[in-house]
Design an enzyme around this catalytic site. Structure first.
Site, short mmCIF file in Angstrom:
data_model
loop_
_atom_site.label_atom_id
_atom_site.label_comp_id
_atom_site.label_asym_id
_atom_site.label_seq_id
_atom_site.Cartn_x
_atom_site.Cartn_y
_atom_site.Cartn_z
N ASP A 1 -13.37 7.21 13.42
CA ASP A 1 -12.01 7.66 13.66
C ASP A 1 -11.40 8.06 12.31
O ASP A 1 -12.00 7.84 11.25
CB ASP A 1 -11.18 6.57 14.36
CG ASP A 1 -9.98 7.17 15.08
OD1 ASP A 1 -9.63 8.34 14.80
OD2 ASP A 1 -9.38 6.49 15.92
C1 BGC Z 1 -7.05 8.82 16.72
C2 BGC Z 1 -8.19 9.44 17.46
C3 BGC Z 1 -8.22 10.92 17.25
C4 BGC Z 1 -8.28 11.21 15.76
C5 BGC Z 1 -8.38 12.67 15.43
C6 BGC Z 1 -6.96 9.28 15.29
O1 BGC Z 1 -5.77 8.88 14.70
O2 BGC Z 1 -7.17 7.41 16.76
O3 BGC Z 1 -8.09 9.12 18.82
O4 BGC Z 1 -9.31 11.49 17.92
O5 BGC Z 1 -7.12 10.68 15.17
O6 BGC Z 1 -7.20 13.35 15.64
#
Ligand code: BGC
Length: 764
Positions: A290
Site C-alpha cells: 500500500d
Molecule cells: C489506500 C489504498 C489505495 C492506495 C493507492 C492507499 O492510501 O490505502 O487502498 O489503493 O492508497 O491510492
C-alpha cells in the site's frame, strides 16, 4: 510498431522467442512466457530490475506536460515499473511512449488506479453493493468498471477491497463487503472475475488487486492504520476467506495492508505473504505494497529505510508503492548481503509476468484508445445498470403504516444537508468521478415528480455545527458548508416543511465522513442534524428519513421517532434517480444489511457470528446479574445482519431437510417455501445459516452458509433449496486443520440473522 518495441521484437526473434505468439494466458501461449521473460531479464541491469519494482506516485502529472514530468524522466531511465491514478488516455499514452521508446529496453508500464466502485459511471460504494447480495449484478458492476477504466487507459485496478469489518467506527467499512466471510468471499470472487474477464485477453479486461492483505478491517478501536492482533483461529475462520477466494479466482495481484499482524507489519510479514498467500493458497501473481507502506515501517519501529525495504522484499513483497525503498536501497542491500539476487529476480519476474499476461509486451498500447475514451465511458447503458443496482442496495429499516412509497403528487419538501450536494453523491474513493455530471437528490426527486407535484428544497442544517469537523469530512472538493447559522437554516426548513404535505429528510454522512482516515469515535447523527429532524417531526408532517452513510450509523433515537427510514448509503453517480425509483415505489427496496447496526457506541465491535459465552443471557432485553451483557443496554444490535424490509411482506415455511444424517461425502438438501404475502411484487434475499452445536473449539452461534435472491410476484410462493455438503461445515480447528467434525448441526433459514426457522441433522 514503435522503435523500442520493434528493437525488442527483433531481440526476441533472434532469441527464438516469437513475440507475435506471446498473447496473454492460456494453453500453448503460456509456455512462451517463461523463455521470453528469462531472455528479457538476462538483458536487464540491476538498476533496470529495481525500476520494475518501483511504483511512484503520479502526483506531478497534473498538466498537459506529461513528458516533462519527473515521472517521465524516471520512466526514460528505466526506473519505473508502473504508474497509478493518472486519468486521461493522452497522458497515459505519452508515458507509455516514453517507456517504450525512450527507455533502454522499452519495457511497457502498467497503469493502475483506484477504480473501487466504478470509473466515471460510479456504482454504489462497496458496502452498499454488498447489501444487494446480488453477486451477478456485482460482477456486472466490476465488468463495467473494467470496461470504462480500460477505455481510460487503465489496465490495473486496486480493487476488490475485501477486508472484513466488525467495527463501524472504521471509516473504510465503506469500501468492503461488511462483516461476513462467506458473503465477502462470494463477492471477492465475482469482482475478480468481473475485472479480469476471460484471463485478461481483451482490451477491456483489467488486472485485479485484492486488498488490503491482511486484516486491515480489524484495527484496535476502529482507528485507521492501527494495530491488529487476533488469534490464528479467528484469522482463518472469520477474516481470511475473502482474500483466499480472490486468490483462487486468479487475481493478478495483491496489496499489503498498513497494519501490523503479530507485531510485524503486513508488508514485512513473511508468514502472511509467503507461507499463507503463496504457500497455502497458491497465489502466483505479484504483491504490491500500500501507499508508502515500506517507509511507514520506520515509524513502526522496524529500522531505517534500507532495513525495512530488505525485510519487505524477503517477506515476499514485489512492488513498492511510493516509498522509494526498493529503488533507493536494495542495490546497497545486495552489496551488503542483506538480500540476494534470487529475491530481487523473483520479484522482477512476477511483475514482468503480469505485464506479459496483460498482453503489454505484445502491444504496449493495448489499453490506449482515444476513440474508446470518447465513446465507452459514462454511457447510458452503463448508467442504467448503475441505477438499477443502486435500487437493490438501499435498506428499508422502518416503514410505519406503509408511509413509503410516496405518491408523486402534492407538495414534497426535500430537506437536509445531503439534499442538494452533487459532489457527495458518488461516495468515497471515486477517483475518476466527474461529479458535475451527477444529479443531486433534489434534482432526482424533482425529475421523478415532474409536473405531477411540487418539489421544494431547504438545506435545514450543515453537516455538523463544527466547521472544522465538517471541513475534514468534506475534503477533495466535496465542501458544502452554508455560512448561515444553524438556527437560520433550521427556521427556513421548518417554514418550508409547514407548507408541505410530506418531508424527505436527507441526512447522515458526507462522502468523506467515511472512507480512508475517516474513523469516527461517535457514529450517531451529528447534533445539528438531529435538531433539524426533531423540528421537522414537530411540524406533524410525515417525515421519511433517507440516511446517507458510508458505514452503519447509530439510529436508535431515529428508529423510535421517525416513521420511515431508508438507508441509502452512497449510491453512486445515478443515486438520485435510483433513490427516487424506490421512494416513489417504481422499485421495491430489497437490500439487506451486511453489517450489524449497533444501538450505541459501547456495543462495538458488534457482529452476528459470535461465539456463545459460558453465561449467555436468557433474554437479550433484560439485565441478568452474572450473565454476559451490559447493565445499560441489550447485547443485540438495533438492526441485525441480514435485515431489510420491503414494500411487500414475505412468509417462510418450516425448514425441511432431505435427511437427518449425512456422511462426510454426502449431502443434505434444506428447503423452505417463501411466499409473498403482500400486495406488491418484490425481491427477497433468503438466508441460510448453520450452527455446529458441539465442536473441538467453541463455534459461532450461527454462520451464513448460503443465500439466494429471488423475485416473487404478489401472492406467489417459491420453493428455495440449499445443498449442504461437508465442505460447508468445515472450519479451522485449534491445529488450523480445515475439518468438518462429526456431530449435530442446526440449519437455519429466514429473512435475517435473527428471524430463523431451524431443523437439525447429524454429520457422521
Ligand atoms: C489506500 C489504498 C489505495 C492506495 C493507492 C492507499 O492510501 O490505502 O487502498 O489503493 O492508497 O491510492
Amino acid at each position: 510498431m514503435k522503435q523500442k518495441h520493434f528493437l525488442y521484437f527483433l531481440a526476441a526473434v533472434v532469441a527464438g522467442i516469437s513475440l507475435s505468439s506471446c498473447s496473454p494466458k492460456g494453453g500453448d501461449e503460456d509456455s512462451n512466457m517463461e523463455p521470453f521473460i528469462r531472455e528479457l531479464m538476462s538483458k536487464m541491469t540491476l538498476e533496470e530490475k529495481l525500476g520494475q519494482l518501483n511504483l511512484p506516485a503520479s502526483d506531478d502529472i497534473v498538466t498537459g506536460e506529461t513528458k516533462d514530468s519527473n515521472i517521465a524522466r524516471m520512466v526514460a531511465e528505466g526506473k519505473v515499473g508502473g504508474v497509478f491514478n493518472v486519468k486521461g488516455v493522452e497522458k497515459i499514452q505519452e508515458l507509455q511512449r516514453v517507456a517504450v521508446e525512450e527507455s533502454r529496453l522499452g519495457i511497457p508500464l502498467i497503469f493502475g488506479m483506484d477504480v473501487i466502485h466504478g470509473y466515471e459511471t460510479i456504482f454504489p460504494i462497496p458496502l452498499a453493493l454488498s447489501c444487494s447480495w446480488d453477486t451477478i449484478a456485482i460482477k456486472e458492476s466490476a465488468r463495467v468498471a473494467a470496461k470504462e477504466a480500460s477505455a481510460g487507459g487503465i489496465c490495473w485496478t486496486f480493487s476488490p477491497m475485501v477486508d472484513i469489518c466488525r467495527d463501524p467506527r472504521w471509516g473504510r467499512a465503506s469500501e468492503g463487503s461488511g462483516e461476513d466471510p462467506f458473503l465477502g468471499a462470494a463477492i471477492a470472487r465475482v469482482m475478480v472475475e468481473g475485472y479480469q474477464g476471460k484471463n485478461l485477453e481483451n482490451n477491456d479486461e483489467i488486472m485485479a488487486c485484492v486488498k488490503h492483505f491482511a486484516l486491515y478491517g480489524a484495527p484496535e478501536g476502529g482507528r485507521d492504520y492501527n494495530t491488529v492482533d487476533m488469534s490464528r483461529q479467528r484469522m482463518f475462520n472469520d477474516y481470511f476467506a475473502p482474500y483466499k477466494a480472490g486468490a483462487e479466482a486468479g487475481a493478478g495481484s495483491f496489496m499489503t495492508s498498513f497494519n501490523t499482524i503479530d507485531g510485524v507489519p503486513a508488508t514485512a510479514n513473511r508468514w502472511l505473504l509467503t507461507d499463507v498467500l503463496r504457500g497455502m493458497w497458491g497465489f502466483e501473481g505479484f504483491i504490491v505494497t500500500d501507499y508508502t507502506a515500506i517507509s511507514e515501517m520506520i515509524e513502526h519501529g522496524l529500522g531505517d529505510l534500507q532495513q525495512v525495504s530488505a525485510m519487505a522484499l524477503k517477506a515476499g513483497t514485489d512492488m513498492d508503492m511510493v516509498a522509494d525503498g526498493f529503488n533507493g536501497t536494495l542495490s546497497k542491500s545486495l552489496d551488503e548481503g542483506l538480500v540476494n539476487m534470487g529475491q530481487i529476480d523473483a520479484a522482477v519476474r512476477r511483475i514482468l509476468e503480469a505485464k506479459y499476461k496483460l498482453g503489454l509486451f505484445k502491444d504496449p498500447y493495448k489499453y490506449i484508445s482515444l476513440e474508446r475514451e470518447k465513446s465507452e465511458i459514462y454511457t447510458s447503458e452503463n448508467r442504467n445498470l448503475s441505477r438499477k443496482i443502486a435500487t437493490e442496495t438501499f435498506v428499508l429499516l422502518k416503514n410505519d403504516n406503509n408511509l413509503l412509497p410516496l405518491e408523486k403528487k402534492g407538495r414534497i419538501a426535500v430537506i437536509g444537508p445531503l439534499s442538494n450536494t452533487r459532489a457527495n453523491m458518488p461516495g468515497t474513493w471515486s477517483v475518476a468521478a466527474d461529479a458535475q455530471k451527477y444529479k443531486t437528490l433534489y434534482e432526482g426527486i424533482r425529475d421523478a415528480v415532474g409536473d405531477k407535484g411540487q418539489v421544494s428544497y431547504a438545506k435545514g442544517s450543515n453537516l455538523t455545527a463544527d466547521a472544522e469537523l465538517e471541513a475534514n469530512a468534506t475534503m477533495f472538493g466535496r465542501g458544502m458548508r452554508d455560512g448561515r447559522s444553524e438556527e437560520v437554516l433550521r427556521a427556513e426548513a421548518v417554514s418550508l416543511a409547514r407548507n408541505s404535505d410530506v418531508i424527505i429528510a436527507a441526512l447522515g454522512e458526507s462522502s468523506e465522513f467515511s472512507g480512508e482516515s475517516s474513523s469516527r469515535s461517535d457514529i450517531s447523527l451529528p447534533e445539528t442534524q438531529r435538531k433539524l429532524l426533531e423540528a421537522l417531526l414537530a411540524t406533524g408532517k410525515p417525515v421519511v428519513m433517507l440516511n446517507f452513510a458510508g458505514r452503519p450509523t447509530i439510529l436508535s433515537w431515529e428508529s423510535e421517532n421517525v416513521p420511515a427510514i431508508l438507508n441509502v448509503w452512497f449510491g453512486g453517480s445515478e443515486a438520485a434517480d435510483a433513490i427516487a425509483d424506490v421512494v416513489f415505489g417504481d422499485v421495491s427496496p430489497s437490500g439487506k444489511l451486511t453489517m450489524s447496526m449497533p444501538r450505541n457506541m459501547g456495543q462495538i465491535p458488534i457482529y452476528y457470528n459470535h461465539l456463545n459465552t459460558g453465561r449467555p443471557k436468557a433474554q437479550d432485553e433484560k439485565f441478568e446479574k452474572f450473565r454476559s451483557g451490559y447493565i445499560d443496554s441489550p447485547n443485540s444490535p438495533l438492526y441485525p445482519f441480514g435485515f431489510g424490509l420491503s414494500y411487500t411482506t414475505f412468509d417462510y415455511s418450516e425448514v425441511r431437510l432431505s435427511g437427518s444424517q449425512m456422511n462426510q461425502d454426502g449431502l443434505i438438501k434444506a428447503t423452505v417455501d417463501v411466499t409473498n404475502t403482500g400486495q406488491r411484487d418484490g425481491d427477497e434475499i433468503v438466508e441460510l445459516y448453520i450452527r455446529d452445536l458441539v465442536g473441538s473449539t467453541s463455534r459461532p452461534l450461527k454462520e451464513l452458509k448460503g443465500f439466494k435472491r429471488i423475485h416473487l410476484k404478489a401472492g406467489e410462493t417459491k420453493q428455495v433449496e440449499f445443498t449442504i455438503t461437508a465442505d460447508l461445515l468445515k472450519f479451522y480447528n485449534y491445529e488450523l486443520e480445515y475439518v468438518a467434525e462429526p456431530g449435530e448441526f442446526s440449519v437455519m433459514i429466514g429473512p435475517d440473522s435473527e428471524n430463523l426457522n431451524i431443523a437439525n441433522f447429524m454429520l457422521k
